[in-house]
Design a protein around this motif. Sequence first.
Motif, short mmCIF file in Angstrom:
data_model
loop_
_atom_site.label_atom_id
_atom_site.label_comp_id
_atom_site.label_asym_id
_atom_site.label_seq_id
_atom_site.Cartn_x
_atom_site.Cartn_y
_atom_site.Cartn_z
N ALA A 121 28.69 -14.67 -28.81
CA ALA A 121 27.92 -15.83 -29.27
C ALA A 121 28.73 -16.74 -30.19
O ALA A 121 28.52 -17.96 -30.20
CB ALA A 121 26.66 -15.36 -29.97
N LEU A 122 29.65 -16.16 -30.96
CA LEU A 122 30.45 -16.97 -31.88
C LEU A 122 31.42 -17.88 -31.14
O LEU A 122 31.94 -18.83 -31.73
CB LEU A 122 31.24 -16.06 -32.83
N ARG A 123 31.66 -17.61 -29.89
CA ARG A 123 32.62 -18.41 -29.12
C ARG A 123 31.90 -19.52 -28.36
O ARG A 123 31.75 -19.49 -27.16
CB ARG A 123 33.43 -17.51 -28.18
N GLY A 124 31.42 -20.52 -29.13
CA GLY A 124 30.93 -21.73 -28.49
C GLY A 124 29.49 -22.10 -28.69
O GLY A 124 29.06 -23.14 -28.18
N ALA A 125 28.71 -21.32 -29.46
CA ALA A 125 27.30 -21.67 -29.66
C ALA A 125 27.10 -22.71 -30.75
O ALA A 125 26.04 -23.33 -30.84
CB ALA A 125 26.49 -20.42 -29.99
N GLY A 126 28.12 -22.90 -31.60
CA GLY A 126 27.97 -23.82 -32.74
C GLY A 126 27.90 -23.05 -34.04
O GLY A 126 27.55 -21.87 -34.08
N THR A 132 36.00 -23.87 -34.09
CA THR A 132 36.03 -22.71 -33.19
C THR A 132 34.64 -22.31 -32.73
O THR A 132 34.41 -22.04 -31.54
CB THR A 132 36.70 -21.52 -33.90
N LEU A 133 33.69 -22.28 -33.65
CA LEU A 133 32.35 -21.79 -33.31
C LEU A 133 31.65 -22.69 -32.30
O LEU A 133 30.79 -22.23 -31.55
CB LEU A 133 31.50 -21.66 -34.58
N GLY A 134 32.02 -23.98 -32.28
CA GLY A 134 31.41 -24.89 -31.32
C GLY A 134 32.23 -25.13 -30.07
O GLY A 134 31.86 -25.94 -29.22
N GLY A 135 33.37 -24.46 -29.94
CA GLY A 135 34.22 -24.62 -28.77
C GLY A 135 35.65 -24.90 -29.17
O GLY A 135 36.48 -24.01 -29.24
N GLY A 136 35.96 -26.18 -29.44
CA GLY A 136 37.30 -26.55 -29.88
C GLY A 136 38.13 -27.20 -28.79
O GLY A 136 38.86 -26.53 -28.06
N ILE A 137 38.02 -28.53 -28.66
CA ILE A 137 38.77 -29.30 -27.68
C ILE A 137 39.97 -29.93 -28.35
O ILE A 137 39.86 -30.46 -29.47
CB ILE A 137 37.87 -30.40 -27.06
N GLY A 138 41.14 -29.92 -27.71
CA GLY A 138 42.32 -30.48 -28.33
C GLY A 138 43.41 -30.77 -27.31
O GLY A 138 43.23 -30.59 -26.10
N LEU A 139 44.56 -31.21 -27.79
CA LEU A 139 45.63 -31.69 -26.92
C LEU A 139 46.37 -30.57 -26.18
O LEU A 139 47.11 -30.86 -25.24
CB LEU A 139 46.62 -32.54 -27.73
N LEU A 140 46.20 -29.32 -26.58
CA LEU A 140 46.76 -28.20 -25.83
C LEU A 140 45.71 -27.48 -24.99
O LEU A 140 46.00 -26.49 -24.33
CB LEU A 140 47.41 -27.18 -26.77
N GLY A 141 44.49 -27.99 -25.00
CA GLY A 141 43.40 -27.27 -24.37
C GLY A 141 43.49 -27.17 -22.87
O GLY A 141 43.05 -26.18 -22.27
N ARG A 142 44.06 -28.18 -22.21
CA ARG A 142 44.16 -28.11 -20.76
C ARG A 142 45.17 -27.05 -20.33
O ARG A 142 45.17 -26.60 -19.19
CB ARG A 142 44.50 -29.48 -20.18
N THR A 143 46.05 -26.64 -21.28
CA THR A 143 47.00 -25.55 -21.01
C THR A 143 46.46 -24.21 -21.46
O THR A 143 46.58 -23.21 -20.74
CB THR A 143 48.34 -25.82 -21.74
N HIS A 144 45.87 -24.16 -22.66
CA HIS A 144 45.50 -22.87 -23.27
C HIS A 144 44.00 -22.68 -23.49
O HIS A 144 43.59 -21.66 -24.02
CB HIS A 144 46.21 -22.73 -24.62
N GLY A 145 43.18 -23.63 -23.08
CA GLY A 145 41.74 -23.47 -23.22
C GLY A 145 41.21 -23.95 -24.55
O GLY A 145 41.91 -24.56 -25.36
N LEU A 146 39.95 -23.68 -24.78
CA LEU A 146 39.29 -24.02 -26.04
C LEU A 146 39.84 -23.18 -27.19
O LEU A 146 40.37 -22.09 -26.97
CB LEU A 146 37.79 -23.76 -25.93
N THR A 147 39.63 -23.67 -28.40
CA THR A 147 39.99 -22.86 -29.57
C THR A 147 39.25 -21.53 -29.53
O THR A 147 39.82 -20.47 -29.81
CB THR A 147 39.67 -23.61 -30.87
N CYS A 148 37.98 -21.55 -29.16
CA CYS A 148 37.20 -20.30 -29.13
C CYS A 148 37.68 -19.35 -28.05
O CYS A 148 37.46 -18.14 -28.14
CB CYS A 148 35.71 -20.59 -28.98
N ASP A 149 38.37 -19.85 -27.02
CA ASP A 149 38.92 -18.97 -26.00
C ASP A 149 40.06 -18.12 -26.54
O ASP A 149 40.39 -17.08 -25.95
CB ASP A 149 39.42 -19.78 -24.81
N ARG A 150 40.68 -18.55 -27.64
CA ARG A 150 41.77 -17.79 -28.26
C ARG A 150 41.27 -16.88 -29.37
O ARG A 150 42.07 -16.15 -29.98
CB ARG A 150 42.84 -18.74 -28.82
N LEU A 151 39.97 -16.92 -29.68
CA LEU A 151 39.43 -16.08 -30.75
C LEU A 151 39.45 -14.62 -30.32
O LEU A 151 38.95 -14.26 -29.25
CB LEU A 151 38.00 -16.51 -31.10
N ALA A 152 40.01 -13.76 -31.17
CA ALA A 152 40.12 -12.33 -30.87
C ALA A 152 39.19 -11.48 -31.73
O ALA A 152 38.98 -10.30 -31.43
CB ALA A 152 41.56 -11.86 -31.05
#
Length: 412
Positions: free
Chosen positions: A172-177, A127-147
């Motif tokens: 900053a936690l959503r994608g900096a690593g 999550t902290l570095g982004g998060g690419i996966g098989l549902l990402g083209r529908t729902h975005g990065l893992t970090c995009d779902r972080l609340a």
Amino acid sequence: MPFLVPDGQVLTPASPDYDAVRRPAGTPHRDVRPRFVVLCRSDADVAGALAYARSTGERLVPRGGGHCFAGRSSTDGIVLDLSGLHSVSPAEIGAGARLREVYEGLHAYGRTLPAGCGPTVGITGLTLGGGIGLLGRTHGLTCDRLAGARVVLADGSVVDCDHDRDPDLFWALRGAGGGQFGVVTALRFDTVAEPLTTRIEARRPAAVLDDLVRAWQAWAPDAPDELTLNLTVESSGAVLFGASTLDEAKTRQVLREFTDQPFELRGGLPYHRLKQTFAGPPEPPQRTRSEFFSRGLSDATIASLLTGLDGRRRLTFTAMGGAYNRVAEDATAFAHRGERFLLEHVAGPDDPWVDRSWAVAHADGSGRVYPNFPDPALDDWAAAYHAGNHRRLRAVKRAYDPGRFFDFPQAI
């Protein structure tokens, strides 16, 4: 004598379980022997270990899954093993949970997250570095779902951050690593309903590799959001693999826009079951370099890349586009919102081909690098990982870790 933590356990090289626990998942760093491994079970354990490290000058690193390419979750000082913090519910996920635990735990509630494939990968580092996966083209990065997230800072204080509380830290936690600002101990996500999926796989012979790469890079990033099709190329041939949230018949129809060649499809799989089908055996020791691409590779570049393939060498292409790119570059710390695909160059740990292949592709690359695939060989890592977000990230670092307690090569 080891120091004490209130709820967990401190292991030393003399402890019976030390050798099993000290090793990260990534094989290149499995010989590192920390002075202490702290099995954390609470925020107080993390704060206690931080206090000891500050007073003694010991280097300290947090570890979720232990898959960091650059070995940032290993040290000869103190490893904070967060695997004891592994609870999973739609309300909160412990920082030590692995993806298998996350998918299966959320399945009990009919929920899931767009995240990666490796079952032992830690949810926090991903999550902290982004998060690419098989549902990402529908729902975005893992970090995009972080609340929201709970973070223990270097001074031992605990911060619960979200859009309204400590919003700069949350940004900053959503994608900096990982490991940049503090130790994350819990994550709160905006989960999604677990879909039924169709598994996609096909094998192609080596004779068609040039045409296949050209066709894939022109089609896959622009495919319907509901479908992700990735590509791995070796000297012996290629594997197309991915997933769709469409049923089997509609998935086959969409794939015909790409090629008339057959695919092996398996429909009706709940997402957590689909993930299990992609969980292969552990990788042998290897080295990886990667880069994002905002345009396709030239014919000359493709030909040169394919010429170098043999043995354990492979190229893996991951489709971006879709929901990944419908977020502004400065909305989160993850700056790579205009990319079409990610290309990884993978080989044995001492194979110089990785650098040669990366340099060939780099001529067509965007210069952007996925923070979850750290690359010690980068010349300008700040621009590669963070692009225009680096200045704001430096300000967040000064605010939340002014003494640079969390430091490592290429740290903000």
